[in-house]
Design a protein around this motif. Structure first.
Motif, PDB file in Angstrom:
ATOM      1  N   SER A  61      44.023  65.984 -17.362  1.00  0.00           N
ATOM      2  CA  SER A  61      45.385  65.459 -17.528  1.00  0.00           C
ATOM      3  C   SER A  61      46.134  66.308 -18.539  1.00  0.00           C
ATOM      4  CB  SER A  61      45.348  63.998 -17.993  1.00  0.00           C
ATOM      5  OG  SER A  61      44.835  63.907 -19.314  1.00  0.00           O
ATOM      6  N   ASP A  62      47.448  66.226 -18.513  1.00  0.00           N
ATOM      7  CA  ASP A  62      48.237  66.999 -19.463  1.00  0.00           C
ATOM      8  C   ASP A  62      48.100  66.473 -20.889  1.00  0.00           C
ATOM      9  OD1 ASP A  62      50.156  69.281 -19.646  1.00  0.00           O
ATOM     10  OD2 ASP A  62      51.408  67.708 -20.554  1.00  0.00           O
ATOM     11  N   PRO A  63      47.948  65.154 -21.118  1.00  0.00           N
ATOM     12  CA  PRO A  63      47.699  64.698 -22.490  1.00  0.00           C
ATOM     13  C   PRO A  63      46.449  65.328 -23.100  1.00  0.00           C
ATOM     14  CG  PRO A  63      48.402  62.846 -21.160  1.00  0.00           C
ATOM     15  CD  PRO A  63      48.229  64.006 -20.226  1.00  0.00           C
ATOM     16  N   GLU A  64      45.417  65.581 -22.290  1.00  0.00           N
ATOM     17  CA  GLU A  64      44.231  66.251 -22.801  1.00  0.00           C
ATOM     18  C   GLU A  64      44.567  67.675 -23.239  1.00  0.00           C
ATOM     19  OE1 GLU A  64      40.878  63.920 -20.071  1.00  0.00           O
ATOM     20  OE2 GLU A  64      41.315  66.037 -19.736  1.00  0.00           O
ATOM     21  N   ARG A  65      45.377  68.363 -22.439  1.00  0.00           N
ATOM     22  CA  ARG A  65      45.772  69.739 -22.810  1.00  0.00           C
ATOM     23  C   ARG A  65      46.549  69.727 -24.126  1.00  0.00           C
ATOM     24  NH1 ARG A  65      50.215  72.882 -22.668  1.00  0.00           N
ATOM     25  NH2 ARG A  65      51.431  71.084 -21.931  1.00  0.00           N
ATOM     26  N   ARG A  66      47.468  68.782 -24.266  1.00  0.00           N
ATOM     27  CA  ARG A  66      48.269  68.706 -25.488  1.00  0.00           C
ATOM     28  C   ARG A  66      47.409  68.318 -26.703  1.00  0.00           C
ATOM     29  NH1 ARG A  66      51.616  64.684 -25.043  1.00  0.00           N
ATOM     30  NH2 ARG A  66      51.259  63.999 -22.912  1.00  0.00           N
ATOM     31  N   PHE A  67      46.396  67.480 -26.467  1.00  0.00           N
ATOM     32  CA  PHE A  67      45.475  67.117 -27.544  1.00  0.00           C
ATOM     33  C   PHE A  67      44.723  68.362 -28.023  1.00  0.00           C
ATOM     34  CE2 PHE A  67      41.527  65.393 -29.313  1.00  0.00           C
ATOM     35  CZ  PHE A  67      42.001  64.327 -30.088  1.00  0.00           C
ATOM     36  N   ALA A  68      44.313  69.214 -27.093  1.00  0.00           N
ATOM     37  CA  ALA A  68      43.613  70.455 -27.445  1.00  0.00           C
ATOM     38  C   ALA A  68      44.496  71.377 -28.280  1.00  0.00           C
ATOM     39  CB  ALA A  68      43.145  71.169 -26.180  1.00  0.00           C
ATOM     40  N   ILE A  69      45.783  71.446 -27.950  1.00  0.00           N
ATOM     41  CA  ILE A  69      46.712  72.266 -28.730  1.00  0.00           C
ATOM     42  C   ILE A  69      46.795  71.746 -30.164  1.00  0.00           C
ATOM     43  CG2 ILE A  69      49.131  72.941 -28.996  1.00  0.00           C
ATOM     44  CD1 ILE A  69      49.349  72.964 -25.949  1.00  0.00           C
ATOM     45  N   ALA A  70      46.847  70.405 -30.287  1.00  0.00           N
ATOM     46  CA  ALA A  70      46.906  69.812 -31.624  1.00  0.00           C
ATOM     47  C   ALA A  70      45.660  70.157 -32.431  1.00  0.00           C
ATOM     48  CB  ALA A  70      47.077  68.297 -31.510  1.00  0.00           C
ATOM     49  N   LEU A  71      44.487  70.152 -31.772  1.00  0.00           N
ATOM     50  CA  LEU A  71      43.244  70.522 -32.459  1.00  0.00           C
ATOM     51  C   LEU A  71      43.284  71.977 -32.912  1.00  0.00           C
ATOM     52  CD1 LEU A  71      40.552  68.817 -30.162  1.00  0.00           C
ATOM     53  CD2 LEU A  71      41.509  67.951 -32.317  1.00  0.00           C
ATOM     54  N   GLU A  72      43.801  72.848 -32.076  1.00  0.00           N
ATOM     55  CA  GLU A  72      43.896  74.267 -32.421  1.00  0.00           C
ATOM     56  C   GLU A  72      44.792  74.489 -33.635  1.00  0.00           C
ATOM     57  OE1 GLU A  72      42.816  77.508 -30.475  1.00  0.00           O
ATOM     58  OE2 GLU A  72      41.255  75.972 -30.520  1.00  0.00           O
ATOM     59  N   ASP A  73      45.840  73.680 -33.771  1.00  0.00           N
ATOM     60  CA  ASP A  73      46.832  73.899 -34.821  1.00  0.00           C
ATOM     61  C   ASP A  73      46.551  73.120 -36.099  1.00  0.00           C
ATOM     62  OD1 ASP A  73      48.092  75.523 -33.023  1.00  0.00           O
ATOM     63  OD2 ASP A  73      49.642  74.080 -32.469  1.00  0.00           O
ATOM     64  N   ASP A  74      45.600  72.200 -36.071  1.00  0.00           N
ATOM     65  CA  ASP A  74      45.323  71.359 -37.234  1.00  0.00           C
ATOM     66  C   ASP A  74      44.340  72.081 -38.172  1.00  0.00           C
ATOM     67  OD1 ASP A  74      44.700  69.429 -39.082  1.00  0.00           O
ATOM     68  OD2 ASP A  74      44.255  67.853 -37.617  1.00  0.00           O
ATOM     69  N   PRO A  75      44.741  72.398 -39.391  1.00  0.00           N
ATOM     70  CA  PRO A  75      43.843  73.122 -40.315  1.00  0.00           C
ATOM     71  C   PRO A  75      42.614  72.312 -40.726  1.00  0.00           C
ATOM     72  CG  PRO A  75      45.854  72.420 -41.429  1.00  0.00           C
ATOM     73  CD  PRO A  75      46.072  72.167 -39.982  1.00  0.00           C
ATOM     74  N   GLU A  76      42.674  70.987 -40.579  1.00  0.00           N
ATOM     75  CA  GLU A  76      41.529  70.160 -40.929  1.00  0.00           C
ATOM     76  C   GLU A  76      40.427  70.236 -39.870  1.00  0.00           C
ATOM     77  OE1 GLU A  76      40.907  68.261 -43.745  1.00  0.00           O
ATOM     78  OE2 GLU A  76      42.592  69.459 -44.490  1.00  0.00           O
ATOM     79  N   VAL A  77      40.772  70.666 -38.660  1.00  0.00           N
ATOM     80  CA  VAL A  77      39.803  70.788 -37.577  1.00  0.00           C
ATOM     81  C   VAL A  77      39.126  72.148 -37.657  1.00  0.00           C
ATOM     82  CG1 VAL A  77      39.480  70.870 -35.078  1.00  0.00           C
ATOM     83  CG2 VAL A  77      41.062  69.202 -36.076  1.00  0.00           C
ATOM     84  N   LEU A  78      37.810  72.133 -37.862  1.00  0.00           N
ATOM     85  CA  LEU A  78      37.076  73.390 -37.977  1.00  0.00           C
ATOM     86  C   LEU A  78      36.756  73.975 -36.608  1.00  0.00           C
ATOM     87  CD1 LEU A  78      34.552  72.438 -40.807  1.00  0.00           C
ATOM     88  CD2 LEU A  78      36.784  73.544 -41.025  1.00  0.00           C
ATOM     89  N   LYS A  79      36.315  73.110 -35.699  1.00  0.00           N
ATOM     90  CA  LYS A  79      35.934  73.557 -34.363  1.00  0.00           C
ATOM     91  C   LYS A  79      35.907  72.359 -33.425  1.00  0.00           C
ATOM     92  CE  LYS A  79      31.498  73.983 -36.704  1.00  0.00           C
ATOM     93  NZ  LYS A  79      30.409  74.898 -37.095  1.00  0.00           N
ATOM     94  N   TRP A  80      35.986  72.646 -32.159  1.00  0.00           N
ATOM     95  CA  TRP A  80      35.958  71.587 -31.159  1.00  0.00           C
ATOM     96  C   TRP A  80      35.408  72.147 -29.849  1.00  0.00           C
ATOM     97  CZ3 TRP A  80      38.847  71.896 -26.596  1.00  0.00           C
ATOM     98  CH2 TRP A  80      39.820  72.891 -26.545  1.00  0.00           C
ATOM     99  N   ALA A  81      35.044  71.251 -28.960  1.00  0.00           N
ATOM    100  CA  ALA A  81      34.550  71.666 -27.638  1.00  0.00           C
ATOM    101  C   ALA A  81      34.897  70.595 -26.621  1.00  0.00           C
ATOM    102  CB  ALA A  81      33.043  71.902 -27.666  1.00  0.00           C
ATOM    103  N   ARG A  82      35.147  71.051 -25.430  1.00  0.00           N
ATOM    104  CA  ARG A  82      35.296  70.140 -24.290  1.00  0.00           C
ATOM    105  C   ARG A  82      34.042  70.359 -23.436  1.00  0.00           C
ATOM    106  NH1 ARG A  82      38.488  66.857 -21.468  1.00  0.00           N
ATOM    107  NH2 ARG A  82      38.597  67.104 -19.193  1.00  0.00           N
ATOM    108  N   PRO A  83      33.057  69.462 -23.550  1.00  0.00           N
ATOM    109  CA  PRO A  83      31.754  69.722 -22.920  1.00  0.00           C
ATOM    110  C   PRO A  83      31.864  69.876 -21.409  1.00  0.00           C
ATOM    111  CG  PRO A  83      31.643  67.850 -24.433  1.00  0.00           C
ATOM    112  CD  PRO A  83      33.086  68.175 -24.240  1.00  0.00           C
ATOM    113  N   PRO A  84      31.181  70.864 -20.837  1.00  0.00           N
ATOM    114  CA  PRO A  84      31.164  71.000 -19.375  1.00  0.00           C
ATOM    115  C   PRO A  84      30.514  69.776 -18.731  1.00  0.00           C
ATOM    116  CG  PRO A  84      30.400  73.006 -20.445  1.00  0.00           C
ATOM    117  CD  PRO A  84      30.481  71.960 -21.504  1.00  0.00           C
ATOM    118  N   LEU A  85      30.850  69.560 -17.464  1.00  0.00           N
ATOM    119  CA  LEU A  85      30.344  68.409 -16.728  1.00  0.00           C
ATOM    120  C   LEU A  85      28.817  68.397 -16.728  1.00  0.00           C
ATOM    121  CD1 LEU A  85      31.419  66.049 -14.981  1.00  0.00           C
ATOM    122  CD2 LEU A  85      31.042  67.497 -12.982  1.00  0.00           C
ATOM    123  N   GLY A  86      28.239  67.246 -17.091  1.00  0.00           N
ATOM    124  CA  GLY A  86      26.798  67.082 -17.068  1.00  0.00           C
ATOM    125  C   GLY A  86      26.078  67.602 -18.288  1.00  0.00           C
TER     126      GLY A  86
END
Length: 889
Positions: A769-794
């Motif tokens: 969904s597009d909200p998920e894409r926008r959430f990822a952008i927020a994670l990329e731009d937030d200095p408090e977020v060190l790293k993140w992942a969107r786990p592959p299916l399974g």
């Protein structure tokens, strides 16, 4: 309760069928069609059936039931025959079919062994004598008017049988078989029918009999009453009840939708045909995949959809057939999956084979996915799995248009009206028929305002993007296969417990050396394999898209500088090892379930006093209506009541296992029957009479004594997991876009792979969904977020309902680890959402017991709380607790 209501209950009639029968019954009770005038019948219909006006264009009273295709006109025929047999004592019914397909279908459905026997549910209706074009010369006119069982005669004929000319009479006129004297009968069959005095003619697809010759043939039978069944009446003055397509959609049939393609510039009809065929197959493949998923998820048997292509003529059908099976169309994917049906096959054998394949087209074992036809499939071909129609020829009339569409409206699943309504709300695509539009279908769209009830769905605009070809790509992570393998080996052996350990200077150099050595070994194996023409033992060619550190076989055939290769390889490995700074140490937690379901001992006893009751035959005189009750009948019995009840109990209680619980089930049945205090002889009869009630009673007692001590345990089998490459289908053209790109149609977002990700070892990913894409952008731009992942299916280590639950985001900040779901607000009360939340929170509890440096937290963020300019903390402050209470929308 009136007879019509009783019939409706016995036969499980749908509301439109029931209302049709009620109106006929009310009229039939008011007048005897054998003894009254047309005007009197019309007046009775107005006064008794609530019809505003009735008029006839026939020499006999004839009522029309204008019911949409898929409602069940054949079953209504059976109900009408039974009602007139009971109400008026009529015994002779003549069913007229418009063609051989419906004729054969009706003959089959008049057999009690048929699954769609038209008198199903009418227990007191003796099996009628059925006469057709094959056996009518054996008709016994000497039978008494009321035989031993007052059995009805049902005559089934194709209109072509009536018009079948045999020879000229003395005056030189065509003499039809019906009108020819037969020595066996002692008269012509037509004369016998004319003399019956109670003949009722039932006309299936009655709009086909309005031509002068057809009406004359029907008049010639001298019926006392006519009943017409059609979705599209030509004459509307005699309609007793109408239930149109618009009323049926969303309740009893699929919802049709018209599909067109925008910006067409091709004027050549052949090009337009090609586009329509491609669009139709695209929709078919989309529907096919969706149905597989839906049926598997909901426990329904597989539904195999197919496409119906209508063509202009036989020559056109042949060309379309050849094109669909050619390598030019979809790369030859439809070779052997197309059949061509028309009225002039090359040979009888070809015709028989085509009909056989046509009748089997819905079987999962059938290879047919596309049916190409000219005109012969308008009526009588009752299929339920038709989901896509591609009309390549002009629709000649309103009747043909609606009748053709009607072929695809029947439901593929045994759904009630309420289930259809719920499915149309929850998953409407499952019950939609797609009609790929052509130039003449604009007439249907133009008529939409006048017939707004015909097409309720808005016209779907099939854009170029909808039919954009897709391709499957292998999406790598920042780690090569060799690096991943070495890290996994170290974790499995217990040498490392966190990714940070591998970045310590001494461990880092050793890790680089280990990976380098593995790469050299694999490169040597690959070189030997290339020289020998075979792969090394256990080796596979790397999947496209997943980079390897060692040179390819082709590269190894070219002279190279070994030292230079080693330096470059070491640099690449060092870069990958340094990417461990983006690795989130997600523990591999396994869930173990030890089911312990058992049964507490108890003494079963009946909750009711089951007593034998006598059974009698009750009969009614069809002339006077007087009823009488006969002598008591010998009661039926079961031979072994204990085993019989035990068998019912096994089916009733799902927790029982036929092998392990056999003795327990038998003992329960034995104790239950013993508690009745009845003799063995009585029990044989009691279990026959009350077996169903007994097993419901006993089953409820068993359920009350079931205990569930199932144990669920969790174990951390590894302190971290390394994500593996994954496959994804994306657009063949421009399928990879930057994370910050807003796609034109948000519904297409699953067809893209998003790049430009800096804070994840998976630097290319997809979104639902597009909200998920926008959430990822927020994670990329937030200095408090060190790293993140969107786990592959399974690849998510959380289990729900026996399968891995794919969390949307795993995020590591300076203080916490987070499992985060982004959900539409109207989905927050969904039971699965709550169940997954419970499983994720339990996973966090287990993870926190072993890894205490940063706690694991779970959150569900509503999609309307997501903003690209928000920090993670701000969005988490708006998270909802889906387990506490019902979430307000």
């Amino acid at each position: 309760m009136s007879l019509a209501d009783q019939i409706g209950r016995w036969m499980s009639l749908r509301a439109p069928q029931h209302e049709s029968l009620k109106r006929l019954h009310a009229t039939a009770e008011a007048v005897d069609f054998k003894k009254t005038t047309l005007d009197a019948v019309a007046q009775a219909a107005v006064s008794q059936a609530g019809v505003e006006k009735i008029e006839f264009d026939t020499e006999f009273p004839s009522f029309c039931f204008a019911l949409a295709t898929g409602i069940g006109k054949t079953r209504l025929m059976g109900a009408c025959i039974y009602d007139l047999w009971r109400t008026r004592g009529y015994r002779n019914f003549f069913i007229l079919a418009p063609g051989s397909t419906i004729y054969d279908k009706l003959r089959a459905e008049l057999q009690p062994s048929h699954s769609k026997y038209i008198f199903n549910g009418l227990a007191d209706f003796p099996q009628p004598d059925v006469w057709d074009g094959d056996n009518y010369l054996r008709f016994n006119i000497g039978r008494p008017l009321f035989g031993s069982e007052d059995r009805a005669n049902v005559f089934v004929f194709n209109i072509g049988k009536i018009f079948s000319a045999q020879e000229k009479d003395e005056a030189g006129r065509n003499q039809f078989r019906f009108h020819r004297f037969n020595e066996t009968l002692g008269d012509s069959f037509a004369a016998i029918l004319q003399q019956m005095g109670d003949l009722v003619v039932l006309m299936d697809e009655s709009h086909r009999y309005r031509a002068p010759a057809s009406l004359k043939a029907v008049h010639n039978l001298k019926p006392v009453l006519g009943l017409e069944f059609t979705a599209t009446p030509k004459f509307k003055g005699n309609v007793l009840f109408s239930f149109g397509l618009g009323e049926a959609i969303g309740r009893f049939v699929k919802s049709p939708r018209v599909v067109t393609r925008t910006n067409l510039t091709a004027s050549d009809q052949a090009i337009i045909d090609t586009l329509k065929l491609k669009d139709g197959i695209y929709l078919h493949e989309e529907k096919k995949a969706r149905l597989v998923e839906f049926c598997a998820a909901n426990g329904y048997p597989p539904v195999k959809p197919f496409v119906l292509v209508s063509t202009r003529d036989i020559e056109h059908a042949k060309k379309v057939h050849e094109y669909l099976e050619s390598s030019e169309f979809e790369g030859g994917a439809y070779q052997g999956k197309v059949i061509e049906i028309h009225s002039k096959p090359n040979t009888k054998e070809e015709s028989d084979e085509n009909i056989r394949r046509l009748l089997e087209v819905e079987s999962p074992a059938s290879s047919v996915e596309v049916v190409v036809h000219v005109t012969m499939l308008k009526e009588g071909w009752d299929v339920t799995n038709l989901y896509t129609m591609v009309p390549l020829r002009a629709s000649v009339s309103e009747i043909l248009t609606e009748q053709t569409i009607g072929r695809g409206l029947r439901l593929p699943l045994p759904l009630t009206e309420s289930q259809v309504s719920a499915l149309n709300h929850d998953d409407p695509e499952i019950l939609r028929l797609s009609i790929v539009s052509h130039d003449k279908y604009q007439e249907i769209l133009a008529a939409k305002n006048a017939r707004a009830d015909l097409f309720r769905d808005p016209i779907r605009d099939l854009s170029q993007e909808d039919s954009e070809p897709l391709k499957a790509v292998k999406v790598p992570t920042l780690f090569s296969e060799e690096t991943t393998a070495v890290i996994q080996g170290l974790v499995k052996s217990g040498e490392v417990t966190s990714s940070g350990e591998l970045l310590e200077a001494e461990r880092r150099e050793k890790l680089i050396e280990d990976i380098l050595n593995r790469s050299r070994a694999l490169a040597a194996s690959r070189a030997a394999a290339a020289a020998g023409g075979v792969l090394g033992v256990g080796e596979e060619t790397p999947a496209p898209g997943q980079a390897g550190l060692f040179p390819t076989a082709e590269e190894l055939m070219v002279p190279i500088d070994a030292e230079q290769v080693t330096r470059e390889l070491r640099d690449r490995i060092a870069k990958e090892v340094d990417a461990l700074t983006l690795q989130i140490d997600v523990p591999d937690i396994r869930t173990y379930i030890d089911p312990k379901i058992g049964f507490k001992p108890f003494a079963p006893k009946p909750s009711s006093d089951f007593s034998l009751v006598e059974q009698h035959i009750r009969s009614a005189d069809l002339k006077s209506g007087e009823q009488e009750t006969g002598e008591a009948l010998t009661l039926e019995e079961v031979q072994e009541p204990v085993k019989h009840l035990a068998g019912l109990l096994l089916d009733e209680v799902e927790e029982f296992d036929a092998t392990e619980d056999k003795e327990r089930i038998l003992q329960l049945a034995r104790d239950y029957l013993a508690a009745t205090g009845k003799s063995e002889d009585e029990l044989r009869k009691l279990v026959h009479q009350y077996g169903y009630a007994m097993v419901k009673d006993l089953g409820a007692q068993v359920q009350a004594h079931i205990y569930d001590d199932t144990q669920v345990s969790h174990k951390i089998v590894a302190p971290l997991r390394v994500f593996q490459p994954f496959s994804k289908s994306i657009r063949q053209k421009d399928g990879e876009v930057d994370l910050r790109t807003l796609v034109d149609r948000k519904s297409d977002i699953r067809r893209f792979l998003f790049t430009g990700i800096r804070k994840s070892v998976i630097n290319k990913t997809g979104f639902d969904s597009d909200p998920e894409r926008r959430f990822a952008i927020a994670l990329e731009d937030d200095p408090e977020v060190l790293k993140w992942a969107r786990p592959p299916l399974g690849q998510t280590p959380i289990f729900f309902k026996g399968e891995t639950y794919n969390i949307d985001f795993i995020v590591e900040t300076k203080t916490n680890h987070h499992l985060i779901e982004v959900k539409a607000r109207d989905e927050l009360n969904d039971p699965d959402v709550k169940g997954k939340a419970r499983a994720a929170m339990q996973w966090c509890e287990v993870a926190n017991e072993k890894q205490g440096d940063k706690p694991w937290l779970y959150a569900v963020v509503p999609d309307d709380a997501v903003s690209e300019t928000s920090t993670l903390a701000h969005m988490l402050a708006q998270a909802v607790s889906v387990l506490s209470t019902a979430v307000k929308h």
